[in-house]
Enzyme design. Structure first.
Site, mmCIF file in Angstrom:
data_model
loop_
_atom_site.group_PDB
_atom_site.id
_atom_site.type_symbol
_atom_site.label_atom_id
_atom_site.label_comp_id
_atom_site.label_asym_id
_atom_site.label_seq_id
_atom_site.Cartn_x
_atom_site.Cartn_y
_atom_site.Cartn_z
ATOM 1 N N ASN A 182 -2.732 -7.065 -4.988
ATOM 2 C CA ASN A 182 -3.029 -7.115 -3.555
ATOM 3 C C ASN A 182 -4.348 -6.379 -3.326
ATOM 4 O OD1 ASN A 182 -3.088 -6.916 -0.785
ATOM 5 N ND2 ASN A 182 -1.408 -5.424 -0.646
ATOM 6 N N TRP A 183 -5.390 -7.146 -3.081
ATOM 7 C CA TRP A 183 -6.715 -6.527 -2.929
ATOM 8 C C TRP A 183 -6.875 -5.849 -1.573
ATOM 9 C CZ3 TRP A 183 -10.893 -10.433 -5.182
ATOM 10 C CH2 TRP A 183 -10.553 -10.738 -6.508
ATOM 11 N N LYS A 184 -5.955 -6.101 -0.654
ATOM 12 C CA LYS A 184 -6.028 -5.561 0.716
ATOM 13 C C LYS A 184 -7.389 -5.937 1.327
ATOM 14 C CE LYS A 184 -3.028 -1.869 -0.743
ATOM 15 N NZ LYS A 184 -2.343 -0.663 -0.359
ATOM 16 N N HIS A 190 4.301 -6.638 4.364
ATOM 17 C CA HIS A 190 3.755 -5.456 3.683
ATOM 18 C C HIS A 190 3.858 -4.265 4.630
ATOM 19 C CE1 HIS A 190 0.946 -2.709 1.791
ATOM 20 N NE2 HIS A 190 1.091 -3.421 0.679
ATOM 21 N N GLU A 237 1.919 -1.970 5.348
ATOM 22 C CA GLU A 237 0.734 -1.741 6.194
ATOM 23 C C GLU A 237 0.754 -2.670 7.403
ATOM 24 O OE1 GLU A 237 -2.169 -2.097 3.066
ATOM 25 O OE2 GLU A 237 -1.404 -0.247 2.182
ATOM 26 N N GLU A 282 8.721 -1.637 -2.235
ATOM 27 C CA GLU A 282 7.567 -0.746 -2.165
ATOM 28 C C GLU A 282 7.903 0.435 -1.253
ATOM 29 O OE1 GLU A 282 3.710 -2.948 -3.099
ATOM 30 O OE2 GLU A 282 4.116 -3.307 -1.003
ATOM 31 N N GLY A 337 -0.395 3.691 -2.204
ATOM 32 C CA GLY A 337 -1.751 4.225 -2.043
ATOM 33 C C GLY A 337 -1.803 5.742 -1.991
ATOM 34 N N SER A 374 1.570 2.764 -6.194
ATOM 35 C CA SER A 374 0.798 3.585 -7.127
ATOM 36 C C SER A 374 1.093 3.286 -8.597
ATOM 37 C CB SER A 374 1.001 5.078 -6.823
ATOM 38 O OG SER A 374 0.576 5.370 -5.506
ATOM 39 N N GLY A 385 -1.702 -2.512 -5.775
ATOM 40 C CA GLY A 385 -2.787 -2.393 -4.806
ATOM 41 C C GLY A 385 -4.038 -1.873 -5.487
ATOM 42 N N GLY A 386 -4.242 -0.559 -5.423
ATOM 43 C CA GLY A 386 -5.467 0.069 -5.934
ATOM 44 C C GLY A 386 -5.881 -0.396 -7.324
HETATM 45 C C1 PEP Z 1 0.387 -2.313 -2.279
HETATM 46 O O1 PEP Z 1 -0.567 -2.404 -1.529
HETATM 47 O O2 PEP Z 1 1.266 -3.164 -2.215
HETATM 48 C C2 PEP Z 1 0.444 -1.196 -3.234
HETATM 49 C C3 PEP Z 1 1.506 -1.068 -3.971
HETATM 50 O O3 PEP Z 1 -0.656 -0.352 -3.279
HETATM 51 P P1 PEP Z 1 -0.938 0.785 -4.392
HETATM 52 O O4 PEP Z 1 -0.692 0.180 -5.746
HETATM 53 O O5 PEP Z 1 -2.373 1.161 -4.177
HETATM 54 O O6 PEP Z 1 0.005 1.915 -4.116
#
Ligand code: PEP
Length: 254
Positions: free
Chosen positions: A7-9, A96, A98, A168, A174, A214, A235-236
């Site tokens: 997920n590049w957000k 998600h 967010e 999640e 994040g 993470s 994500g990251g």
């Molecule tokens: C996400 O955005 O779904 C996520 C899990 O982010 P991160 O890996 O950065 O915690």
């Protein structure tokens, strides 16, 4: 089914995204992919050329990060599933945390998006998870069960095969704070049991359950080797081709 979704957000300009996609696809050889289904979820602006760019690698799907539940109409700024379908986008992230937090998406709206995605034959990746406060007060399962029950209210067993669930925990997204493999496995096992009761054993077993929060190359193997963790929503670490490929190696070997 093993699955690794990135997920590049709201990251990367189109030019940066193109460079990232090229670096990724260079590393995504058939040997490296193995039996893992890889999903890339770039921003809306990158979707059309991402689909074209990845056309020759059928093991890779392109996903949108969000969608609107209506097919068309006066919803300024929104993107419908029929638009995504026309671009040949395969999947969509729904719910998600967010989106729930910053854009006030409710369980009911998320349920409508899941319904619309399935009706458009786009696979929804449903994100569920509790906040830190909810975990600290022992409410994690109550919250996740409510999110699952509302989102999947209209879904039958046949359709459920096309739904991916991503657990999640909000406190791990994040933040660098990762759920322990035991915490993640315990929740995944509960989700699997719930799916079994809601649908049937075969369906629950074939549905991919991803962990997200993470995940990095140095903690992935311990998470991915858990019985009910079929992969990750990243994500990251999906913004670095080498990290994402290292996660793919960890998942393929788990
Ligand atoms: C996400 O955005 O779904 C996520 C899990 O982010 P991160 O890996 O950065 O915690």
């Amino acid at each position: 089914m093993k699955m690794l979704a990135g997920n590049w957000k709201m990251n990367t300009t189109p030019n940066d995204g193109l460079a990232l996609l090229d670096a990724l696809s260079e590393g995504l050889t058939p040997e490296r992919i193995g039996d893992v289904h890889v999903v890339v979820a770039p921003p809306f602006t990158h979707l059309a050329w991402s689909v074209q760019r990845l056309w020759e690698i059928p093991e890779i799907s392109v996903a949108a990060q969000n969608c609107h539940e209506h097919a068309s109409g006066a919803f300024t700024g929104e993107v419908s599933l029929s638009m995504l379908k026309d671009l040949e986008v395969d999947a969509v992230l729904v719910g998600h945390s967010e989106r729930r937090t910053y854009f006030h998406e409710t369980d009911a709206t998320i349920g409508k998006k899941i319904r619309a995605a399935l009706d458009t034959e786009i696979s929804p990746i449903l994100c569920v998870g509790e906040s830190l406060q909810e975990r600290q007060s022992g409410q994690e399962w109550t919250v996740v069960e409510r999110q699952l029950a509302t989102a999947l209210e209209t879904v039958d067993a046949e359709e459920a095969h096309n739904v991916v669930i991503a657990y999640e925990p909000v406190w791990a997204i994040g933040t660098g704070e990762v759920a322990t493999p035991e915490q993640a496995q315990a929740m995944h096992a509960r989700i699997r049991t719930w799916l079994k009761e809601r649908f049937d054993g075969g369906t629950a077993q074939t549905m991919a359950l991803l962990y997200g929060g993470s995940v990095k190359p140095d903690n992935a193997t311990a998470l991915f080797s858990q019985k009910d963790i079929d992969g990750g929503l990243i994500g990251g670490a999906s913004l670095s081709a080498s990290d994402f490929l290292a996660l793919l190696d960890a998942l393929r070997q788990s």
